[in-house]
Scaffold this motif. Structure first.
Motif, PDB file in Angstrom:
ATOM      1  N   SER A  96       0.821  -1.200   0.000  1.00 26.65           N
ATOM      2  CA  SER A  96       0.000   0.000   0.000  1.00 26.65           C
ATOM      3  C   SER A  96       0.861   1.258   0.000  1.00 26.65           C
ATOM      4  O   SER A  96       0.637   2.191  -0.784  1.00 26.65           O
ATOM      5  CB  SER A  96      -0.917  -0.010   1.226  1.00 26.65           C
ATOM      6  N   LEU A  97       1.861   1.297   0.862  1.00 25.27           N
ATOM      7  CA  LEU A  97       2.742   2.466   0.933  1.00 25.27           C
ATOM      8  C   LEU A  97       3.505   2.671  -0.371  1.00 25.27           C
ATOM      9  O   LEU A  97       3.648   3.803  -0.850  1.00 25.27           O
ATOM     10  CB  LEU A  97       3.724   2.304   2.092  1.00 25.27           C
ATOM     11  N   VAL A  98       3.990   1.590  -0.936  1.00 23.94           N
ATOM     12  CA  VAL A  98       4.751   1.694  -2.183  1.00 23.94           C
ATOM     13  C   VAL A  98       3.876   2.258  -3.297  1.00 23.94           C
ATOM     14  O   VAL A  98       4.281   3.168  -4.034  1.00 23.94           O
ATOM     15  CB  VAL A  98       5.322   0.319  -2.580  1.00 23.94           C
ATOM     16  N   LEU A  99       2.656   1.749  -3.420  1.00 22.13           N
ATOM     17  CA  LEU A  99       1.774   2.194  -4.498  1.00 22.13           C
ATOM     18  C   LEU A  99       1.330   3.642  -4.314  1.00 22.13           C
ATOM     19  O   LEU A  99       1.253   4.402  -5.278  1.00 22.13           O
ATOM     20  CB  LEU A  99       0.559   1.276  -4.594  1.00 22.13           C
ATOM     21  N   THR A 100       1.047   4.035  -3.080  1.00 20.90           N
ATOM     22  CA  THR A 100       0.662   5.428  -2.855  1.00 20.90           C
ATOM     23  C   THR A 100       1.848   6.351  -3.082  1.00 20.90           C
ATOM     24  O   THR A 100       1.711   7.432  -3.663  1.00 20.90           O
ATOM     25  CB  THR A 100       0.098   5.617  -1.435  1.00 20.90           C
ATOM     26  N   ASN A 101       3.019   5.941  -2.659  1.00 19.92           N
ATOM     27  CA  ASN A 101       4.218   6.753  -2.883  1.00 19.92           C
ATOM     28  C   ASN A 101       4.502   6.930  -4.373  1.00 19.92           C
ATOM     29  O   ASN A 101       5.041   7.950  -4.797  1.00 19.92           O
ATOM     30  CB  ASN A 101       5.412   6.103  -2.188  1.00 19.92           C
ATOM     31  N   GLN A 102       4.103   5.939  -5.176  1.00 23.92           N
ATOM     32  CA  GLN A 102       4.311   6.004  -6.626  1.00 23.92           C
ATOM     33  C   GLN A 102       3.135   6.657  -7.352  1.00 23.92           C
ATOM     34  O   GLN A 102       3.146   6.734  -8.583  1.00 23.92           O
ATOM     35  CB  GLN A 102       4.525   4.597  -7.178  1.00 23.92           C
ATOM     36  N   VAL A 147       0.235   5.486  -7.748  1.00 23.60           N
ATOM     37  CA  VAL A 147      -0.682   4.513  -8.344  1.00 23.60           C
ATOM     38  C   VAL A 147      -2.025   4.595  -7.624  1.00 23.60           C
ATOM     39  O   VAL A 147      -3.087   4.541  -8.238  1.00 23.60           O
ATOM     40  CB  VAL A 147      -0.101   3.089  -8.261  1.00 23.60           C
ATOM     41  N   THR A 148      -1.974   4.720  -6.304  1.00 25.00           N
ATOM     42  CA  THR A 148      -3.158   5.027  -5.511  1.00 25.00           C
ATOM     43  C   THR A 148      -2.986   6.435  -4.946  1.00 25.00           C
ATOM     44  O   THR A 148      -1.915   7.036  -5.050  1.00 25.00           O
ATOM     45  CB  THR A 148      -3.352   3.995  -4.386  1.00 25.00           C
ATOM     46  N   ASP A 149      -4.032   6.959  -4.321  1.00 31.27           N
ATOM     47  CA  ASP A 149      -4.042   8.385  -3.978  1.00 31.27           C
ATOM     48  C   ASP A 149      -3.773   8.703  -2.518  1.00 31.27           C
ATOM     49  O   ASP A 149      -3.315   9.805  -2.201  1.00 31.27           O
ATOM     50  CB  ASP A 149      -5.394   8.987  -4.376  1.00 31.27           C
ATOM     51  N   GLY A 150      -4.075   7.776  -1.615  1.00 30.26           N
ATOM     52  CA  GLY A 150      -3.897   8.103  -0.211  1.00 30.26           C
ATOM     53  C   GLY A 150      -3.965   6.878   0.674  1.00 30.26           C
ATOM     54  O   GLY A 150      -4.371   5.791   0.250  1.00 30.26           O
ATOM     55  N   GLU A 151      -3.553   7.076   1.935  1.00 28.03           N
ATOM     56  CA  GLU A 151      -3.568   6.037   2.957  1.00 28.03           C
ATOM     57  C   GLU A 151      -4.654   6.372   3.972  1.00 28.03           C
ATOM     58  O   GLU A 151      -4.699   7.494   4.494  1.00 28.03           O
ATOM     59  CB  GLU A 151      -2.216   5.976   3.669  1.00 28.03           C
ATOM     60  N   LEU A 152      -5.511   5.407   4.272  1.00 22.54           N
ATOM     61  CA  LEU A 152      -6.602   5.640   5.211  1.00 22.54           C
ATOM     62  C   LEU A 152      -6.072   6.118   6.554  1.00 22.54           C
ATOM     63  O   LEU A 152      -6.479   7.168   7.059  1.00 22.54           O
ATOM     64  CB  LEU A 152      -7.425   4.368   5.390  1.00 22.54           C
ATOM     65  N   PHE A 153      -5.180   5.356   7.158  1.00 25.76           N
ATOM     66  CA  PHE A 153      -4.512   5.827   8.376  1.00 25.76           C
ATOM     67  C   PHE A 153      -3.123   5.219   8.483  1.00 25.76           C
ATOM     68  O   PHE A 153      -2.887   4.075   8.110  1.00 25.76           O
ATOM     69  CB  PHE A 153      -5.326   5.558   9.650  1.00 25.76           C
ATOM     70  N   ARG A 154      -2.226   6.043   8.996  1.00 27.68           N
ATOM     71  CA  ARG A 154      -0.841   5.639   9.241  1.00 27.68           C
ATOM     72  C   ARG A 154      -0.324   6.413  10.445  1.00 27.68           C
ATOM     73  O   ARG A 154      -0.876   7.432  10.841  1.00 27.68           O
ATOM     74  CB  ARG A 154       0.046   5.945   8.027  1.00 27.68           C
ATOM     75  N   ILE A 155       0.783   5.926  11.004  1.00 22.91           N
ATOM     76  CA  ILE A 155       1.393   6.604  12.134  1.00 22.91           C
ATOM     77  C   ILE A 155       2.109   7.875  11.670  1.00 22.91           C
ATOM     78  O   ILE A 155       2.284   8.108  10.472  1.00 22.91           O
ATOM     79  CB  ILE A 155       2.385   5.679  12.869  1.00 22.91           C
ATOM     80  N   ASP A 156       2.537   8.669  12.626  1.00 27.09           N
ATOM     81  CA  ASP A 156       3.250   9.905  12.332  1.00 27.09           C
ATOM     82  C   ASP A 156       4.591   9.604  11.653  1.00 27.09           C
ATOM     83  O   ASP A 156       5.209   8.560  11.889  1.00 27.09           O
ATOM     84  CB  ASP A 156       3.492  10.664  13.640  1.00 27.09           C
ATOM     85  N   ASN A 157       5.008  10.508  10.796  1.00 22.10           N
ATOM     86  CA  ASN A 157       6.339  10.494  10.169  1.00 22.10           C
ATOM     87  C   ASN A 157       6.570   9.351   9.186  1.00 22.10           C
ATOM     88  O   ASN A 157       7.717   9.080   8.824  1.00 22.10           O
ATOM     89  CB  ASN A 157       7.439  10.465  11.244  1.00 22.10           C
ATOM     90  N   ILE A 158       5.509   8.698   8.721  1.00 17.21           N
ATOM     91  CA  ILE A 158       5.704   7.646   7.725  1.00 17.21           C
ATOM     92  C   ILE A 158       6.254   8.233   6.430  1.00 17.21           C
ATOM     93  O   ILE A 158       6.899   7.554   5.627  1.00 17.21           O
ATOM     94  CB  ILE A 158       4.378   6.886   7.475  1.00 17.21           C
ATOM     95  N   ASN A 159       6.042   9.533   6.242  1.00 17.19           N
ATOM     96  CA  ASN A 159       6.527  10.212   5.037  1.00 17.19           C
ATOM     97  C   ASN A 159       8.048  10.368   5.027  1.00 17.19           C
ATOM     98  O   ASN A 159       8.622  10.692   3.981  1.00 17.19           O
ATOM     99  CB  ASN A 159       5.863  11.581   4.895  1.00 17.19           C
ATOM    100  N   PHE A 178      -2.948   9.213  11.354  1.00 19.09           N
ATOM    101  CA  PHE A 178      -3.130  10.330  10.437  1.00 19.09           C
ATOM    102  C   PHE A 178      -3.537   9.819   9.050  1.00 19.09           C
ATOM    103  O   PHE A 178      -3.195   8.706   8.661  1.00 19.09           O
ATOM    104  CB  PHE A 178      -1.829  11.124  10.283  1.00 19.09           C
ATOM    105  N   HIS A 179      -4.225  10.672   8.322  1.00 19.48           N
ATOM    106  CA  HIS A 179      -4.531  10.419   6.917  1.00 19.48           C
ATOM    107  C   HIS A 179      -3.395  10.993   6.071  1.00 19.48           C
ATOM    108  O   HIS A 179      -2.886  12.079   6.357  1.00 19.48           O
ATOM    109  CB  HIS A 179      -5.853  11.090   6.556  1.00 19.48           C
ATOM    110  N   TYR A 180      -2.983  10.244   5.038  1.00 19.68           N
ATOM    111  CA  TYR A 180      -1.917  10.692   4.141  1.00 19.68           C
ATOM    112  C   TYR A 180      -2.420  10.712   2.706  1.00 19.68           C
ATOM    113  O   TYR A 180      -3.230   9.875   2.303  1.00 19.68           O
ATOM    114  CB  TYR A 180      -0.709   9.748   4.216  1.00 19.68           C
ATOM    115  N   LEU A 181      -1.883  11.649   1.929  1.00 19.11           N
ATOM    116  CA  LEU A 181      -2.166  11.743   0.500  1.00 19.11           C
ATOM    117  C   LEU A 181      -0.864  11.808  -0.287  1.00 19.11           C
ATOM    118  O   LEU A 181       0.168  12.250   0.239  1.00 19.11           O
ATOM    119  CB  LEU A 181      -2.977  13.009   0.197  1.00 19.11           C
ATOM    120  N   HIS A 182      -0.931  11.377  -1.549  1.00 23.55           N
ATOM    121  CA  HIS A 182       0.206  11.625  -2.426  1.00 23.55           C
ATOM    122  C   HIS A 182       0.335  13.128  -2.650  1.00 23.55           C
ATOM    123  O   HIS A 182      -0.662  13.860  -2.667  1.00 23.55           O
ATOM    124  CB  HIS A 182       0.021  10.902  -3.764  1.00 23.55           C
ATOM    125  N   LYS A 183       1.551  13.589  -2.841  1.00 22.23           N
ATOM    126  CA  LYS A 183       1.816  15.025  -2.918  1.00 22.23           C
ATOM    127  C   LYS A 183       1.099  15.713  -4.074  1.00 22.23           C
ATOM    128  O   LYS A 183       0.911  16.938  -4.042  1.00 22.23           O
ATOM    129  CB  LYS A 183       3.317  15.281  -3.009  1.00 22.23           C
TER     130      LYS A 183
END
Length: 224
Positions: free
Chosen positions: A64-70, A72-84, A195-200
């Motif tokens: 999931s992280l790899v695809l959102t970082n690329q 391919v997908t748009d965001g992560e439902l929830f993740r911990i702080d500083n995953i970016n 936290f919710h994350y989105l691709h930049k």
């Protein structure tokens, strides 16, 4: 082409596609549970207020992280702080909207939890991509699996001694699997805000989503 493949995956996960292909794809890394469903309700509400359609796609945590970082997908439902820090194309919506309680579960061991060192003497198991557990159990005797259910099956068959899971996800999974001998040990190993994350590429949405989450928090304490 890549997004077309993702939409085919959405069909395979039995998520109905009723909106246009402009809908955002938000990945979830856990099966539906009280925690996950609460998160989905909050994030769905936030995007609805912005007039944006979203679809949820269940993926393994690391993929999931790899695809959102690329993108391919748009965001992560929830993740911990500083995953970016490890996935630099992700942007965090600054306000946390859930709190996770990381718990130890066991079938044969009974002890009072006093931080992560409490589980070091045991053979422990958790799913790949569980970043909090990965970070805090370096050097421990670890078995990694693809899903929370696999971890609990390992525990129930006495192949490991302790499983690490979020409180609500763990209790819900144990009940659905019918494993009556697995108990949750207390207190939590750790609690962390989510936290919710989105691709930049969606960075313009971040302040708007943050305002909506802040307004929601003012009316409700989001500690599930």
């Amino acid at each position: 082409m890549i997004r077309a493949i993702i939409f085919l995956l959405l069909y395979s996960y039995l998520i109905p596609i009723t909106a246009s292909n402009n809908a955002l794809i938000i990945t979830q890394i856990t099966d539906d549970s009280p925690l996950t469903n609460t998160a989905k309700d909050i994030i769905r509400m936030a995007y609805q207020k912005l007039g944006i359609n979203i679809h949820f796609l269940r993926l393994p945590a690391e993929r999931s992280l790899v695809l959102t970082n690329q993108a391919v997908t748009d965001g992560e439902l929830f993740r911990i702080d500083n995953i970016n820090l490890a996935y630099p194309n992700l942007i965090k919506v600054p306000t946390p909207y859930l709190v996770a309680e990381h718990m130890a579960f066991s079938k044969t061991k009974q002890f009072t939890v006093k931080g992560w060192e409490s589980v070091k003497p045991y053979r422990i198991c958790f799913r790949i991509g569980y970043k909090v557990a990965e970070h805090n159990t370096r050097g421990f005797n670890i078995v990694l699996v693809n899903t929370n259910q696999q971890a609990l099956h390992m525990l129930n068959s006495n192949r490991v001694e302790v499983v690490i899971l979020d409180r609500l996800i763990g209790l819900n999974s144990i009940q659905s699997l019918g494993f009556k001998d697995i108990k949750m040990l207390t207190p939590p190993l750790q609690t962390t805000p989510l936290f919710h994350y989105l691709h930049k590429k969606h960075k313009k949405l971040v302040p708007k989503l943050n305002t909506i989450i802040q307004e929601h928090r003012q009316g409700k304490v989001l500690n599930y």
